[in-house]
Design an enzyme around this catalytic site. Structure first.
Site, PDB file in Angstrom:
ATOM      1  N   HIS A 158       0.819  -1.221   0.000  1.00 25.65           N
ATOM      2  CA  HIS A 158       0.000   0.000   0.000  1.00 25.65           C
ATOM      3  C   HIS A 158       0.851   1.270   0.000  1.00 25.65           C
ATOM      4  O   HIS A 158       0.301   2.377  -0.053  1.00 25.65           O
ATOM      5  CB  HIS A 158      -0.935   0.031   1.215  1.00 25.65           C
ATOM      6  CG  HIS A 158      -1.964  -1.053   1.217  1.00 25.65           C
ATOM      7  ND1 HIS A 158      -2.775  -1.313   0.142  1.00 25.65           N
ATOM      8  CD2 HIS A 158      -2.314  -1.964   2.178  1.00 25.65           C
ATOM      9  CE1 HIS A 158      -3.584  -2.333   0.431  1.00 25.65           C
ATOM     10  NE2 HIS A 158      -3.316  -2.740   1.650  1.00 25.65           N
ATOM     11  N   ASP A 193      -2.946 -10.548  -2.399  1.00 26.72           N
ATOM     12  CA  ASP A 193      -3.473 -10.064  -1.129  1.00 26.72           C
ATOM     13  C   ASP A 193      -4.963  -9.745  -1.282  1.00 26.72           C
ATOM     14  O   ASP A 193      -5.421  -9.399  -2.372  1.00 26.72           O
ATOM     15  CB  ASP A 193      -2.706  -8.797  -0.734  1.00 26.72           C
ATOM     16  CG  ASP A 193      -2.972  -8.353   0.688  1.00 26.72           C
ATOM     17  OD1 ASP A 193      -2.096  -8.600   1.542  1.00 26.72           O
ATOM     18  OD2 ASP A 193      -4.025  -7.741   0.950  1.00 26.72           O
ATOM     19  N   HIS A 195      -6.420  -7.202  -0.309  1.00 24.16           N
ATOM     20  CA  HIS A 195      -6.515  -5.786  -0.635  1.00 24.16           C
ATOM     21  C   HIS A 195      -5.720  -5.481  -1.909  1.00 24.16           C
ATOM     22  O   HIS A 195      -4.649  -6.050  -2.124  1.00 24.16           O
ATOM     23  CB  HIS A 195      -5.964  -4.921   0.501  1.00 24.16           C
ATOM     24  CG  HIS A 195      -6.608  -5.168   1.819  1.00 24.16           C
ATOM     25  ND1 HIS A 195      -6.035  -5.951   2.797  1.00 24.16           N
ATOM     26  CD2 HIS A 195      -7.788  -4.737   2.314  1.00 24.16           C
ATOM     27  CE1 HIS A 195      -6.827  -5.994   3.857  1.00 24.16           C
ATOM     28  NE2 HIS A 195      -7.901  -5.269   3.594  1.00 24.16           N
ATOM     29  N   ASP A 282      -4.262 -12.805   3.697  1.00 18.17           N
ATOM     30  CA  ASP A 282      -5.507 -12.294   4.285  1.00 18.17           C
ATOM     31  C   ASP A 282      -6.720 -12.545   3.392  1.00 18.17           C
ATOM     32  O   ASP A 282      -7.837 -12.148   3.746  1.00 18.17           O
ATOM     33  CB  ASP A 282      -5.391 -10.808   4.632  1.00 18.17           C
ATOM     34  CG  ASP A 282      -4.730  -9.988   3.549  1.00 18.17           C
ATOM     35  OD1 ASP A 282      -4.435 -10.540   2.473  1.00 18.17           O
ATOM     36  OD2 ASP A 282      -4.496  -8.785   3.776  1.00 18.17           O
TER      37      ASP A 282
END
Length: 342
Positions: A158, A193, A195, A282
């Site tokens: 990120h 991931d 995200h 995740d």
């Protein structure tokens, strides 16, 4: 598999995490890495420490102003009257043209996208160690090892060139990809991931030498919200070299693996000679962030598909939070990867 791991990560123990107006304990806890390490060692994987690489690899990805901020933020913050124990911004320049500020409070707002990336006294040292972990794994691959796993913490995907966010400070996956460019004309980054890897996308969005592909939960209603949509395909020379494959929230193995097939097809047409996998665990059904519903068998199958590309590969740990299955999901992925190589 060769595993690179630094004990320096444990000094970074963020406390702040603002969720719908409620301050909670940050989900990015040191125990994450300890569980992953223990599971990998129990499965028989060899672990080594990263070699010092200094700032140069991060400087190839991040701006000078940002790197300076990360190094001085905690120390300067502690000198402010009434300051809390962590650097957490309370003001941001938003989307409009703005001037870079001199004061630390303004710089924090400029360089920290959200409240999920608090900076404490040991954050910089841990982030630099994570970067060195990724670089060491990339060096192993450059030296001829087929694959290496960088057990990085804090994660990195990120983090933009000049902005932290979502638990991330230095973009370990982007740093690894750039490091591989020393010997490889084309490198692909595949992010699995839950995200979207928005920082990685932003760093390479105008480039055609690094393909970025991300499989993730639909950002329309899930972090990082503003990035990760299918229409984001790159700009300038980079047009067509970014592929986002968002999935409905709660998607199980089958659609996740189907998205994996699409991702691998695009990677094959790009024809890279090296690969970075931003390995977020995740996406698991048991993960507390509950974005997707991938099983251990799903991780094993995805890893096998990726390994079948036959590319020199750096696996870089991204998300994956505290659950009973965290370590075993890593073991499943590593086993699937090794099986796919055979």
């Amino acid at each position: 598999m060769k595993i690179v791991y630094s004990e320096r990560h444990a000094k970074h123990d963020p406390q702040t995490f603002l969720v719908r107006g409620v301050i909670q304990r940050n989900a990015e806890q040191p125990e994450r890495a300890l569980r992953l390490l223990a599971a990998a060692q129990a499965a028989g994987h060899a672990v080594e420490a990263p070699k010092p690489s200094g700032l140069a690899p991060a400087q190839a990805i991040h701006t000078p102003e940002y790197l300076d901020f990360l190094q001085v933020a905690a120390r300067e913050w502690s000198k402010l009257p009434g300051a809390g124990p962590e650097v957490v911004p309370n003001v941001h320049p938003a989307r409009y043209p703005a001037t870079y500020p001199k004061g630390l409070v303004g710089r924090a707002g400029w360089h920290q996208a959200d409240t999920g990336c608090p900076i404490g006294p040991h954050t910089w040292d841990a982030a630099l160690a994570a970067s060195e972990t990724a670089v060491t794994a990339a060096d192993l691959v450059l030296a001829g090892v087929r694959e290496a796993y960088a057990l990085c913490r804090p994660p990195g995907h990120h983090a933009f060139a000049d902005m932290a966010g979502g638990f991330c400070f230095l973009n370990n996956s982007a740093i690894a990809a750039q490091h591989l460019r020393r010997d490889h004309a084309r490198v692909a980054v595949l992010d699995v991931d839950v995200h979207h890897g928005n920082g990685t996308q932003g760093i390479f969005f105008e480039r055609d030498d690094v393909l970025t592909v991300s499989i993730h939960a639909d950002p329309s209603t899930y972090y990082p919200y503003f990035w990760g949509h299918a229409h984001e395909t790159g700009t300038g020379k980079g047009h067509g070299f970014n592929l986002n494959l968002p999935l409905p929230l709660g998607s199980p193995d089958a659609p996740w693996l189907e998205a994996g097939d699409k991702a691998l097809a695009r990677i094959k047409t790009f024809a890279p000679t090296a690969l970075v996998v931003a390995l977020g665990l995740d996406a698991a059904a048991s993960d507390p962030l509950q974005g997707l519903k991938v099983s251990g068998a799903g991780f094993h199958a995805m890893a096998g598909k990726i390994a079948s590309l036959g590319l020199p590969t750096v696996l870089v740990q991204e998300g994956g939070y505290l659950s009973d299955d965290l370590g075993q999901n890593l073991v499943q992925f590593l086993a699937g990867f090794e099986a796919g190589r055979r």
